[in-house]
Design a protein around this motif. Structure first.
Motif, short mmCIF file in Angstrom:
data_model
loop_
_atom_site.label_atom_id
_atom_site.label_comp_id
_atom_site.label_asym_id
_atom_site.label_seq_id
_atom_site.Cartn_x
_atom_site.Cartn_y
_atom_site.Cartn_z
N TYR A 1 -8.17 -4.60 -8.46
CA TYR A 1 -6.77 -4.23 -8.22
C TYR A 1 -6.72 -2.75 -7.85
O TYR A 1 -7.52 -1.94 -8.34
N TYR B 1 0.77 -2.03 -8.79
CA TYR B 1 -0.61 -2.49 -8.60
C TYR B 1 -0.61 -3.53 -7.48
O TYR B 1 0.36 -4.28 -7.31
N PRO C 1 -3.33 -6.55 -5.82
CA PRO C 1 -4.64 -7.19 -5.75
C PRO C 1 -5.34 -6.79 -4.46
O PRO C 1 -4.70 -6.62 -3.42
N MET D 1 -3.32 -9.46 -15.34
CA MET D 1 -4.26 -8.48 -14.78
C MET D 1 -4.95 -7.70 -15.91
O MET D 1 -6.19 -7.51 -15.90
N ILE E 1 -9.72 -1.94 -12.01
CA ILE E 1 -8.59 -1.27 -11.39
C ILE E 1 -9.07 0.05 -10.79
O ILE E 1 -9.76 0.83 -11.45
#
Lengths: 73, 564
Positions: free
Chosen positions: A3, A25, A27, A54, A65
């Protein structure tokens, strides 16, 4: 899955100190630059199921992330 | 000499007709008559009988029965006879007014005609404080223990203040309070502190343990499948949302795939009274069911809407689930309630489909979970799960609340084992209490408003474009403040759904020039609004205009999701 966490920075005092704030955020599969296809923006809200999922994936080690500066020029 | 005052009363004395001519020494019984009229002595002592000048002793020498005398020794021919009757049973005539007292009466009294008490009190009990009275014209008062408790007047029965009309409990098919023309419709009392209303022998709703709630009785939003803001949906991953609002899919491992649609087929495909159903059309069969395979259709219910169930307390209330289903298979099926807040506690119920591919209505009561937990928050407090595929890992014991994320009993069937299989569900209702009442048909405007708390697609399943006004920030960016129609459950995820086909997508436009979106940003989102920025690669002039952000056509959707 990866992400991207898009953040902005802004002055928070007269000393020109900056605060980083996560805006949303995305993907990797639907991130900016992928193309004119579908895009998904997930807000930072623990009550949002996409955000919660997530974070569960990140905690489980199945997702990561990566932060991206999205401060307007 | 005449008597002064009242005349003396004389006995009814008379001489008995001589029947000595019948004496023959063997016939002891002879008829009694006086002047040819049969006489009936009250007793033997009422006669003076002489045979041959000898007075006969009553009872010893003779007895009487009716109008006959029987001698102990039959007189012989030639015996002399005379006799006197000194009294017999007589009609006493009509007593004088006010001369017969209660003391003169005894035994059971039967009146040969109408008994007219003329407004006098008819006392019924020994201490004379319970009675029936009609001392007011056209009114009957019933007095109990000295107080007028009940009253009848023309066409009206009244229970006085403090008095009650208490009925037997009755039963569903024979309600305690009913009418003569329809004895299986009325009111009965199925349990303590509970009133049931029946029609045609079937309980329709219940007060007490199954109260009529102040809001919607159906805890399920979009149980009638009337709102479908998304189009049809091919299910491929866990968490996929159904095209019908509030419905989603839980999928793990299974190869089974299907397309979900809001089906509006009329006639046999839609139960009477429902215009839509959720259809799962199997596109890839689950031909080799493994233990970890599971697919369920799910409807989540927000936890704060379930606090009145009191689950987790001793007073936990029962709930009843009812729904219509058409399954490709007959036999045992399962449906499960799950509590996400209670480490996935579950309650598996079985129901039996009588005929494949036929709409059938099912009603299942689930006991309140005294050991459960439903947080008072915006998360999912309860989910209804219809397993389409359920491997052994997700199977457990039916009819009991237990820990774990399980969805079927050992008898659950694989409904996705053939691409010819279609599963339809509609009319899903979960209500407090142990009675499944008629489905609460809700106007689509109300259902849509409820759904918008969880999901918003401005196109809402139709139309051409969704458009917003924004402020141009640069030659490549426009930003709009998006305010949702209702306060959403959480800050929503923003998604652009784009087929990628040329001509589909999001466009921006100033007063003269349009450009295709290259990316979006969704910032500062909360439950009420958020900032939507759309970027493009160039071709639009200086930042000085209010711009339009719009989807080029119905293939491109802008959606906000705060679903559970």
């Amino acid at each position: 899955m990866k992400y991207f966490a898009y953040y902005t920075t802004k002055h928070v005092n007269s000393n020109l100190e900056h605060e980083k704030k996560i805006l949303y955020y995305m993907p990797e599969t639907s991130a900016k630059g992928v193309g004119n296809g579908g895009q998904i923006c997930i807000p930072l809200d623990p009550n949002n199921m996409d955000y919660a999922r997530m974070m569960e994936e990140v905690e489980a080690g199945t997702s990561t992330i990566e932060e991206v500066d999205d401060t307007p020029e | 000499m005449p008597y002064m005052g009242k005349s003396p009363q004389h006995g009814n004395y008379s001489k008995i007709d001589d029947f000595s001519g019948d004496f023959d020494g063997s016939d002891a019984t002879h008829a009694l008559a006086s002047n040819g009229v049969a006489i009936t002595p009250v007793r033997p002592e009422a006669l003076i009988i002489s045979i041959n000048g000898v007075i006969q002793e009553p009872t010893t020498d003779y007895t009487v029965s009716g109008t006959n005398i029987t001698f102990t020794t039959a007189p012989t021919s030639g015996d002399n006879f005379f006799g006197v009757v000194m009294g017999e049973q007589l009609a006493i005539g009509t007593p004088s007014d006010a001369t017969v007292t209660s003391a003169k009466l005894s035994g059971n009294l039967v009146t040969p005609g109408t008994l007219d008490v003329n407004g006098q009190e008819l006392i019924l009990d020994a201490d004379a404080d319970t009675s029936i009275t009609a001392d007011t014209d056209d009114q009957i008062d019933i007095k109990i223990a000295g107080a007028d408790d009940f009253q009848f007047t023309a066409n009206t029965f009244t229970a006085a203040s403090g008095s009650v009309v208490a009925l037997d409990d009755g039963a569903v098919a024979t309600p305690a309070l009913t009418n003569t023309g329809d004895l299986n419709t009325g009111v009965y009392f199925p349990a303590a502190d509970t009133v049931g209303v029946t029609a045609g022998g079937t309980e329709q709703f219940r007060f007490g343990s199954n109260p009529i709630p102040g809001g919607s009785k159906n805890l399920v939003i979009n149980g009638g499948i009337t709102v479908a803001q998304r189009g049809s949906k091919a299910v491929t991953t866990n968490g996929d949302r159904a095209p019908t609002d509030m419905w989603s899919v839980m999928l793990d491992s299974s190869a089974g795939r299907f397309t979900l649609t809001q089906d509006s087929t009329t006639g046999a495909a839609v139960p009477l009274g429902h215009g839509y159903s959720l259809k799962a059309d199997c596109t890839t069969a689950e031909g080799s069911l493994a233990s970890g395979d599971v697919i369920v259709l799910r409807n989540n219910i927000e936890a704060q809407n379930l606090q009145h169930l009191r689950w987790g307390a001793a007073t936990a209330k029962d709930v009843t689930l009812s729904f219509w289903m058409s399954s490709p298979k007959s036999g045992t099926h399962c449906v499960t309630l799950n509590q996400p807040d209670s480490s996935s506690r579950h309650y598996i119920s079985e129901f039996t489909v009588a005929s494949a591919d036929t709409w059938e209505h099912f009603k299942i009561t689930i006991p309140g979970d005294t050991g459960g937990t439903i947080n008072n928050d915006t998360g999912a407090g309860l989910s209804i799960n219809f397993p389409l595929v359920c491997g052994s890992t997700y199977q457990n014991t039916k009819d009991t609340w237990a820990a774990g994320e399980d969805y079927g009993s050992g008898s659950v069937q694989n409904l996705l084992d053939n691409t010819a299989n279609n599963i339809y569900i509609t009319g899903v209702q979960l209500e407090v209490g142990s009675v499944a009442t008629d489905f609460a048909h809700e106007d689509i405007g109300t259902t849509l408003q409820k759904c918008l708390r969880y999901f918003w697609d401005p196109l809402q399943g139709g139309g051409d474009t969704a458009a917003f006004n924004g402020m141009q920030l640069s030659t490549t960016r426009v930003q709009a403040v998006i305010q949702y129609p209702v306060r959403m459950r959480a800050a929503p995820t923003f998604a652009v759904i784009d087929t990628g086909t040329t001509g589909d997508g999001i466009q921006v436009q100033d007063h003269s020039t349009a450009a295709w979106m290259t990316s979006t940003s969704w910032s500062y989102a909360n439950q009420r609004m958020g900032w939507l920025a759309v970027d493009w690669s160039g071709g639009i002039g200086a930042a000085q205009y209010t711009m339009r952000i719009y989807s080029a056509n119905a293939n491109t959707r802008m959606q906000w999701s705060a679903e559970i």
